[in-house]
Design an enzyme around this catalytic site. Sequence first.
Site, PDB file in Angstrom:
ATOM      1  N   LYS A  31      41.220  45.549  33.331  1.00  0.00           N
ATOM      2  CA  LYS A  31      40.492  44.749  32.337  1.00  0.00           C
ATOM      3  C   LYS A  31      38.974  44.984  32.417  1.00  0.00           C
ATOM      4  CE  LYS A  31      44.061  41.123  32.194  1.00  0.00           C
ATOM      5  NZ  LYS A  31      44.312  39.652  32.232  1.00  0.00           N
ATOM      6  N   GLU A  42      54.417  46.827  24.826  1.00  0.00           N
ATOM      7  CA  GLU A  42      53.003  47.018  25.156  1.00  0.00           C
ATOM      8  C   GLU A  42      52.672  48.498  25.358  1.00  0.00           C
ATOM      9  OE1 GLU A  42      52.823  42.633  27.325  1.00  0.00           O
ATOM     10  OE2 GLU A  42      52.550  44.432  28.543  1.00  0.00           O
ATOM     11  N   ASN A  88      40.603  38.393  35.461  1.00  0.00           N
ATOM     12  CA  ASN A  88      41.456  38.646  36.628  1.00  0.00           C
ATOM     13  C   ASN A  88      41.855  40.111  36.816  1.00  0.00           C
ATOM     14  OD1 ASN A  88      43.235  38.728  34.538  1.00  0.00           O
ATOM     15  ND2 ASN A  88      44.501  37.009  35.207  1.00  0.00           N
ATOM     16  N   TYR A 104      47.820  39.496  22.718  1.00  0.00           N
ATOM     17  CA  TYR A 104      47.979  38.196  23.378  1.00  0.00           C
ATOM     18  C   TYR A 104      48.433  37.098  22.402  1.00  0.00           C
ATOM     19  CZ  TYR A 104      46.096  39.866  27.840  1.00  0.00           C
ATOM     20  OH  TYR A 104      45.915  40.516  29.037  1.00  0.00           O
ATOM     21  N   HIS A 151      46.137  43.570  34.010  1.00  0.00           N
ATOM     22  CA  HIS A 151      47.289  43.026  33.300  1.00  0.00           C
ATOM     23  C   HIS A 151      48.539  43.705  33.833  1.00  0.00           C
ATOM     24  CE1 HIS A 151      50.093  42.043  30.069  1.00  0.00           C
ATOM     25  NE2 HIS A 151      50.412  43.325  30.055  1.00  0.00           N
TER      26      HIS A 151
HETATM   27  P1  ATP Z   1      48.463  39.152  32.128  1.00  0.00           P
HETATM   28  O1  ATP Z   1      49.399  38.853  30.977  1.00  0.00           O
HETATM   29  O2  ATP Z   1      47.070  39.504  31.686  1.00  0.00           O
HETATM   30  O3  ATP Z   1      49.050  40.140  33.086  1.00  0.00           O
HETATM   31  P2  ATP Z   1      49.458  36.851  33.489  1.00  0.00           P
HETATM   32  O4  ATP Z   1      50.786  37.290  32.966  1.00  0.00           O
HETATM   33  O5  ATP Z   1      49.324  36.713  34.967  1.00  0.00           O
HETATM   34  O6  ATP Z   1      48.305  37.821  32.992  1.00  0.00           O
HETATM   35  P3  ATP Z   1      49.365  34.966  31.353  1.00  0.00           P
HETATM   36  O7  ATP Z   1      49.881  33.587  31.493  1.00  0.00           O
HETATM   37  O8  ATP Z   1      50.153  35.960  30.582  1.00  0.00           O
HETATM   38  O9  ATP Z   1      49.030  35.492  32.835  1.00  0.00           O
HETATM   39  O10 ATP Z   1      47.903  34.852  30.733  1.00  0.00           O
HETATM   40  C1  ATP Z   1      47.295  35.968  30.108  1.00  0.00           C
HETATM   41  C2  ATP Z   1      45.837  36.016  30.471  1.00  0.00           C
HETATM   42  O11 ATP Z   1      45.170  34.896  29.898  1.00  0.00           O
HETATM   43  C3  ATP Z   1      45.544  35.891  31.970  1.00  0.00           C
HETATM   44  O12 ATP Z   1      45.661  37.091  32.666  1.00  0.00           O
HETATM   45  C4  ATP Z   1      44.105  35.406  31.947  1.00  0.00           C
HETATM   46  O13 ATP Z   1      43.210  36.489  31.682  1.00  0.00           O
HETATM   47  C5  ATP Z   1      44.121  34.462  30.754  1.00  0.00           C
HETATM   48  N1  ATP Z   1      44.390  33.094  31.176  1.00  0.00           N
HETATM   49  C6  ATP Z   1      45.574  32.563  31.537  1.00  0.00           C
HETATM   50  N2  ATP Z   1      45.468  31.278  31.887  1.00  0.00           N
HETATM   51  C7  ATP Z   1      44.161  30.978  31.736  1.00  0.00           C
HETATM   52  C8  ATP Z   1      43.384  29.782  31.916  1.00  0.00           C
HETATM   53  N3  ATP Z   1      43.942  28.648  32.325  1.00  0.00           N
HETATM   54  N4  ATP Z   1      42.049  29.848  31.655  1.00  0.00           N
HETATM   55  C9  ATP Z   1      41.474  30.998  31.232  1.00  0.00           C
HETATM   56  N5  ATP Z   1      42.148  32.148  31.020  1.00  0.00           N
HETATM   57  C10 ATP Z   1      43.462  32.138  31.280  1.00  0.00           C
HETATM   58 MG    MG Z   2      51.144  37.755  30.938  1.00  0.00          MG
END
Ligand code: ATP
Ligand code: MG
Length: 139
Positions: free
Chosen positions: A11, A128, A114, A51, A117
């Site tokens: 990211k 994806e 974070n 997303y 992805h």
């Molecule tokens: P990713 O899909 O990016 O691999 P993930 O599967 O661990 O991450 P998801 O629940 O799919 O987490 O959330 C997608 C992304 O949205 C997260 O990686 C983060 O960047 C953002 N995100 C999720 N929860 C929060 C939150 N509470 N506050 C801010 N950003 C968030």
């Molecule tokens: Mg996710």
Amino acid sequence: MTGNRTFTMIKPDAVENGHIGAILEKITAAGFKIVAMKYTQLSLRDAKGFYAVHSERPFFGELVEFMTRGPIVAAILEKDNAVEDFRALIGATNPAEAAEGTIRKLFATSIGENAVHGSDSDENAAIEGSFHFAGREVY
Ligand code: ATP
Ligand code: MG
């Protein structure tokens, strides 16, 4: 039966912080083969589409703004049990809760920014991957 491919993005935060090389090293050292890779930047439309499942969440605007603010590395990775093993390698969404040695523990700064992805299912990995790569770009 589990699939052998997953999709990842390094990211914008991790790219800005100079962690592309270190993250790719962790990925390949963990036994993943890179079968497709590109350096690119998501448009607003790309990020909203990618997303879309989170569109009703309060952090959606922030997420889209973050994911479009700079270049990313997109890649398709191959390994037995790829989706699950890669989620284990990257760690919990919130780096504060991520296990020691995971990519998010090492390189992420917050739950929003974070570092990486990882697809959450074989089905989403395929969707994806095709979002970013044509068949002839996968080796
Ligand atoms: P990713 O899909 O990016 O691999 P993930 O599967 O661990 O991450 P998801 O629940 O799919 O987490 O959330 C997608 C992304 O949205 C997260 O990686 C983060 O960047 C953002 N995100 C999720 N929860 C929060 C939150 N509470 N506050 C801010 N950003 C968030
Ligand atoms: Mg996710």
